[in-house]
Design a protein around this motif. Sequence first.
Motif, PDB file in Angstrom:
ATOM      1  N   GLU A   1       0.947  -1.326  -0.127  1.00  0.00           N
ATOM      2  CA  GLU A   1      -0.067   0.057  -0.116  1.00  0.00           C
ATOM      3  C   GLU A   1       0.774   1.247  -0.207  1.00  0.00           C
ATOM      4  N   LEU A   2       0.413   2.165  -0.923  1.00  0.00           N
ATOM      5  CA  LEU A   2       1.110   3.510  -1.241  1.00  0.00           C
ATOM      6  C   LEU A   2       0.504   4.227  -0.729  1.00  0.00           C
ATOM      7  N   SER A   3       1.003   5.517   0.124  1.00  0.00           N
ATOM      8  CA  SER A   3      -0.023   6.725   0.454  1.00  0.00           C
ATOM      9  C   SER A   3       0.057   7.901  -0.330  1.00  0.00           C
ATOM     10  N   ALA A   4      -0.841   8.631  -0.330  1.00  0.00           N
ATOM     11  CA  ALA A   4      -0.739   9.828  -1.125  1.00  0.00           C
ATOM     12  C   ALA A   4       0.615  10.769  -0.662  1.00  0.00           C
ATOM     13  N   ARG A   5       0.835  10.735   0.521  1.00  0.00           N
ATOM     14  CA  ARG A   5       1.827  11.774   1.128  1.00  0.00           C
ATOM     15  C   ARG A   5       3.051  10.961   0.875  1.00  0.00           C
ATOM     16  N   GLY A   6       3.364   9.756   0.920  1.00  0.00           N
ATOM     17  CA  GLY A   6       4.240   9.067   0.264  1.00  0.00           C
ATOM     18  C   GLY A   6       4.815   9.156  -1.093  1.00  0.00           C
TER      19      GLY A   6
ATOM     20  N   ILE B   1      27.730  -0.310   7.454  1.00  0.00           N
ATOM     21  CA  ILE B   1      29.027  -0.095   6.778  1.00  0.00           C
ATOM     22  C   ILE B   1      29.311   1.329   6.504  1.00  0.00           C
ATOM     23  N   ASP B   2      30.153   1.997   7.125  1.00  0.00           N
ATOM     24  CA  ASP B   2      30.686   3.346   6.997  1.00  0.00           C
ATOM     25  C   ASP B   2      31.242   3.582   5.522  1.00  0.00           C
ATOM     26  N   ALA B   3      31.867   2.531   5.040  1.00  0.00           N
ATOM     27  CA  ALA B   3      32.701   2.864   4.148  1.00  0.00           C
ATOM     28  C   ALA B   3      32.397   3.672   2.954  1.00  0.00           C
ATOM     29  N   HIS B   4      33.058   4.574   2.345  1.00  0.00           N
ATOM     30  CA  HIS B   4      32.497   5.406   0.953  1.00  0.00           C
ATOM     31  C   HIS B   4      33.844   5.084   0.115  1.00  0.00           C
ATOM     32  N   ASP B   5      34.004   3.798   0.046  1.00  0.00           N
ATOM     33  CA  ASP B   5      35.099   3.367  -0.879  1.00  0.00           C
ATOM     34  C   ASP B   5      35.008   2.704  -2.195  1.00  0.00           C
ATOM     35  N   ASP B   6      33.603   2.824  -2.467  1.00  0.00           N
ATOM     36  CA  ASP B   6      33.052   2.346  -3.922  1.00  0.00           C
ATOM     37  C   ASP B   6      33.591   0.540  -3.864  1.00  0.00           C
ATOM     38  N   ALA B   7      33.924  -0.047  -2.882  1.00  0.00           N
ATOM     39  CA  ALA B   7      34.451  -1.310  -3.071  1.00  0.00           C
ATOM     40  C   ALA B   7      33.844  -2.287  -2.003  1.00  0.00           C
ATOM     41  N   THR B   8      33.580  -1.823  -0.784  1.00  0.00           N
ATOM     42  CA  THR B   8      32.945  -2.658   0.346  1.00  0.00           C
ATOM     43  C   THR B   8      31.355  -2.807   0.039  1.00  0.00           C
ATOM     44  N   ILE B   9      31.017  -4.054  -0.287  1.00  0.00           N
ATOM     45  CA  ILE B   9      29.505  -4.425  -0.603  1.00  0.00           C
ATOM     46  C   ILE B   9      28.737  -4.608   0.575  1.00  0.00           C
ATOM     47  N   GLY B  10      27.543  -4.098   0.589  1.00  0.00           N
ATOM     48  CA  GLY B  10      26.421  -4.255   1.728  1.00  0.00           C
ATOM     49  C   GLY B  10      25.175  -4.346   1.045  1.00  0.00           C
ATOM     50  N   GLU B  11      24.219  -4.962   1.898  1.00  0.00           N
ATOM     51  CA  GLU B  11      22.703  -4.846   1.600  1.00  0.00           C
ATOM     52  C   GLU B  11      22.369  -3.283   1.803  1.00  0.00           C
ATOM     53  N   VAL B  12      21.631  -2.937   0.809  1.00  0.00           N
ATOM     54  CA  VAL B  12      20.748  -1.625   0.889  1.00  0.00           C
ATOM     55  C   VAL B  12      19.643  -1.564   1.652  1.00  0.00           C
ATOM     56  N   LEU B  13      19.666  -0.842   2.770  1.00  0.00           N
ATOM     57  CA  LEU B  13      18.425  -0.433   3.573  1.00  0.00           C
ATOM     58  C   LEU B  13      17.924   0.950   3.578  1.00  0.00           C
ATOM     59  N   VAL B  14      16.774   1.165   3.518  1.00  0.00           N
ATOM     60  CA  VAL B  14      15.807   2.142   3.381  1.00  0.00           C
ATOM     61  C   VAL B  14      15.085   2.574   4.632  1.00  0.00           C
ATOM     62  N   ARG B  15      14.763   3.890   4.797  1.00  0.00           N
ATOM     63  CA  ARG B  15      13.890   4.503   5.505  1.00  0.00           C
ATOM     64  C   ARG B  15      13.548   5.802   5.059  1.00  0.00           C
ATOM     65  N   GLY B  16      12.135   5.981   5.067  1.00  0.00           N
ATOM     66  CA  GLY B  16      11.881   7.470   4.594  1.00  0.00           C
ATOM     67  C   GLY B  16      10.343   7.547   4.462  1.00  0.00           C
ATOM     68  N   PRO B  17       9.783   8.796   3.972  1.00  0.00           N
ATOM     69  CA  PRO B  17       8.417   8.757   4.031  1.00  0.00           C
ATOM     70  C   PRO B  17       7.701   8.008   2.854  1.00  0.00           C
ATOM     71  N   SER B  18       8.292   7.755   2.023  1.00  0.00           N
ATOM     72  CA  SER B  18       7.816   6.940   0.939  1.00  0.00           C
ATOM     73  C   SER B  18       7.957   5.234   1.021  1.00  0.00           C
ATOM     74  N   VAL B  19       8.479   4.922   2.162  1.00  0.00           N
ATOM     75  CA  VAL B  19       8.457   3.475   2.281  1.00  0.00           C
ATOM     76  C   VAL B  19       7.224   2.904   2.914  1.00  0.00           C
ATOM     77  N   LEU B  20       6.977   1.768   2.355  1.00  0.00           N
ATOM     78  CA  LEU B  20       5.701   1.070   2.888  1.00  0.00           C
ATOM     79  C   LEU B  20       5.470   0.850   4.290  1.00  0.00           C
ATOM     80  N   ALA B  21       4.180   0.974   4.788  1.00  0.00           N
ATOM     81  CA  ALA B  21       3.987   0.728   6.235  1.00  0.00           C
ATOM     82  C   ALA B  21       4.191  -0.792   6.527  1.00  0.00           C
ATOM     83  N   GLY B  22       3.877  -1.488   5.576  1.00  0.00           N
ATOM     84  CA  GLY B  22       3.897  -2.946   5.706  1.00  0.00           C
ATOM     85  C   GLY B  22       3.028  -3.852   4.463  1.00  0.00           C
TER      86      GLY B  22
END
Length: 492
Positions: free
Chosen positions: A162-167, A334-355
């Motif tokens: 579900e996606l909200s109008a505000r998101g 992961i704090d590295a900004h080295d364009d080499a260390t690989i990690g999973e992308v996690l996201v938080r923000g107003p447009s992320v689904l509630a569930g």
Amino acid sequence: MSLFPRLASPDVRLALEVDEGPRLTPHPGNPRSLDYATLARAASAHVAQLHELGVERGARVAIWARSDLPTLVALVGNALAGVVSVPLSPKLGARELMHVLTDAEPAVVLTSDVEGQSTPALPLRALETIDASEPPPIRELDDDPVLLLYTSGTTGAPKGVELSARGIAANLDALADAWGWTEADDVVHALPLFHVHGLVLGLFGALRAGGALRHVARFEPAAIGAQLAASPRAMLFAVPTMIHRLIDAAEADRSVASALGRARLVVSGSAGLPTREHRRFESITGRGIVERYGLTETLIVCGVRADEGARPGYVGRPLRGVEVRLVDDAGAVIDAHDDATIGEVLVRGPSVLAGYLHRPDANEEAFDAEGFFRTGDLATRASDGALRIVGRKSTDLIKCGGFKIGAGEIEAVLLEQSGVREGAVAGLPDDDLGERIVAFVVADPNVPRDGDALIAAVARELAVHKRPREIRFVDDLPRNAMGKVQKAKLRA
Ligand code: MCA
Ligand code: AMP
């Protein structure tokens, strides 16, 4: 502020144009384009129709997402009325349709083409009959859902998001900031209207900015070229498969190349665009492509800014208001900004689904303790914060032509077909589709082998775009000591 501010005081600027192409059945009497004033009246008439049907704010309405004006108007009208659209792919198969209808429990199912619809649906009002004197409702942005979109996971049936109008508004405004997107821009696209790319960015994005959507119902490079040429200032939205086919067409036809070259911005998304295609595009059109990265669940996460220009291999920095983290296998940031260390992308923000709808189990897995959504995508981060998507945690998620497809849902259908003893599905690299769905099947020796029948079964039960493009009959499947199929070996 509402989702579509220009509809509050509509004028005669072009809002929607649909090129239905020569092969589609035209809608007699229906126009091919609408200005904002006519769109406002048509949307208002649609809202009146919803009320006549007893559909009120908060209810869900399934709608066959055909690429025509009545459908576009209904999707806009639903959002204005605070009704939740559940767009259905016109090529949805029987089993998947049943799943969506059972899960979403829509109050009604609507279509612009009752005769062409094999399952029962109520007709949308034809545009030529519209004479609405009431302006459409203008709703302030809120956190109530306006869209329910279904997206595949590794196993099981697709999950409702579900996606909200505000998101949605927050995400579109962040994209406007990244791309300098204003009412002067027309959006040109040939994307389907049942996913985020074509629906949220393409339709809602164009109307929120106050410009026009020029929608090509069936992807054809020449039709895209014609719409770009007709627009004084155009942004093209496309998936990599379309870019690949546009490049091929531009190599054969200078008019396609020059239309692409004149667009204000060309954006690729929904899957990674190979660096090779960036280079080919640039050499044939003289201009670059910007990429952006997102998910149905999060909307757009990162994007290359228009003023940066093309940056092959990178999907840009997080959009305004979007928090992005990379984490290692143990979940540590992961704090590295080295364009080499690989990690999973996690996201938080107003447009992320509630569930996910009706899926507490999936929600438990999808979010970490701090409310970050786990994308399953693997990336590196450059010194300026730009991400490079390098892979996916699960080999059971396939991106074919920009559509996300779960290996598990296809395997479940294959295993029910006669003559199939074992089956495993994998995405194999493909120059055109990005990944091609290949099914590896161990056949019952007593039943004649019929690969085409297996492909047709998936197309019929799930959706045409989920069908394997190839069936490979094998003697056995590679398994590890635990008996689990080793997909990496299938893909090798
Ligand atoms: C073929 N056909 C069949 C069968 N085989 N029909 C029935 N049974 C079969 N066994 C027919 C199809 O119906 C169709 O008919 C024709 O063959 C061709 O279909 P297909 O081969 O599937 O098309 P394609 O050439 O592979 O399509 C390429 C495409 C398409 C146009 C690029 O993949 C596409 O539209 N991709 C967009 C995906 C997208 O929007 N993703 C966004 C997800 P006919 O020709 O009559 O139709 S949102 C997202 O990812 C996030 C948020 C993001 O980042 O954007
Ligand atoms: P969907 O569920 O259809 O919304 O697909 C979301 C997935 O598409 C993401 O998890 C990524 O794997 C992929 N994706 C979207 N945009 C890009 C991009 N620009 N580069 C690489 N992958 C992308």
